[in-house]
Design an enzyme around this catalytic site. Structure first.
Site: not given
Lengths: 217, 150
Positions: A172-173, A164, A141, A199
């Site tokens: 945003c993950h 978001n 963050y 991912e």
């Protein structure tokens, strides 16, 4: 006197009672053809559950997970984009296709045009910084806040990410806590973990220093 | 006050409005009038006052579309298509007379007898009082009785 009333009631009962669903569907198509659907919404099926999507003439404007649609996304869209909001899942075909590719692991970047009308103020900078995080990697963050120009605003950055309007597509993950914690996620941590796993990040969690990208990229 | 998403109006009123148009114009034309009503509503929707009576607004559009339909056909009381039996013949004659009523009486009769609504609900859909709704139905029935009595 009552005879005519009874006759009318009886004749009304003999009228057909078709299900208007088909007529409603035809209406949505006709409205879209006439350019009268300012916001088309529909559910998208994904491995992290149904996601409500909304597209406008400018592009994808919102994605929202099932169960997190409070306050109602449709009402928010009606207020902030246009009240001409209609169910029109066909308008989301391209979005559905890219999401499918993403969850299959075939797609590493989205090419969808985004309508950022639901993004406000500092959030725009935070989301821009978030979009720059490469696939399969994470940032903290604090790093995102710094990249957005306010290094000490990591809490504000967290709030901006929590709100978001375009999760998954604006990743945003990929933003986690300094020190290895996952942090928060509007769709719940289970979904965040799942997205990171898509991912290739899952096995490495808790995350090591975020600057180290996984070997898979 | 804010305008709700148009989809909410559609969800709330599509079924009943379809039934209303079925009574107003009959099964063959109801679908077309339904489409025209909702398209006209969607076109005008962003300019509607948020606090307006959305239901009365919708039914006014629907009533106008039904009347336009009758005008386009010139005479709503045209001889009905060949009926299979006496019952159908009777119904066709009845609907012919109903659809030839002045538009407010026609709408009131359809709300009352096809949608089976109490007068208060008829009034809410017509943007008038319960008493005025009752009066429209009363006038419509009186006229129908005159038309249908040989």
């Amino acid at each position: 006197m009552n005879d005519l009333r009874q006759q009318l009631h009886a004749a009304a009962r003999r009228l057909p009672s078709p299900d208007p669903a088909a007529a409603v569907e035809r209406l949505a198509a006709a409205a879209a053809a006439a350019g009268l659907v300012d916001v088309a919404v529909g559910w998208l099926q994904t491995p992290v559950g149904p996601v409500l999507g909304a597209v406008t003439g400018r592009g994808l404007v919102a994605l929202r997970y099932l169960g997190t649609a409070e306050p109602s996304l449709l009402a928010e869209l009606a207020h902030r984009v246009s009240p001409r909001v209609l169910w029109r899942p066909q308008a989301l075909a391209e979005v559905a296709g890219e999401l499918e590719g993403y969850f299959d692991g075939r797609r590493r970047a989205f090419t969808l045009t985004l309508d950022r009308r639901l993004v406000r103020g500092f959030q725009a900078a935070v989301l821009a910084a978030t979009e720059a995080i490469p696939y399969g990697t994470v940032r903290t963050y604090q790093e995102v806040a710094a990249a957005a120009g306010r290094p000490r605003a990591s809490r504000a950055a967290g709030n901006a990410l929590g709100a978001n309007p375009l999760p998954i597509v604006i990743p945003c993950h990929r933003v986690v806590r300094t020190g290895g914690g996952l942090g928060g996620y509007a769709g719940g941590l289970e979904r965040k973990t799942r997205l990171l796993a898509v991912e290739g990040w899952g096995p490495r969690w808790p995350a090591p220093a975020p600057a180290q990208a996984p070997a898979s990229t | 006050m804010r305008l709700p998403p148009f989809q909410e109006l559609l969800d709330a009123h599509a079924r009943e409005l379809h039934r209303f148009l079925l009574g107003m114009v009959g099964p063959e034309a109801a679908d077309d009038c339904f489409q025209e009503t909702w398209l006209a509503a969607l076109r005008a929707y962003p300019r509607l006052a948020p606090g307006a009576n959305h239901r009365a607004w919708l039914y006014t559009i629907a009533r106008r579309k039904a009347i336009d339909h009758h005008r386009a056909r010139r005479s709503p009381a045209l001889p009905p298509p060949p009926a299979r039996d006496e019952l159908a013949l009777g119904d066709a004659r009845l609907w012919g007379a109903v659809r030839a009523l002045p538009s407010r009486q026609l709408a009131a009769i359809v709300h009352r007898f096809v949608s089976d609504l109490p007068y208060r609900e008829v009034g809410l859909r017509m943007g008038c009082s319960e008493a005025a709704a009752r009066q429209s139905v009363h006038l419509g029935l009186r006229r129908l009785r005159r038309e249908l009595t040989p």
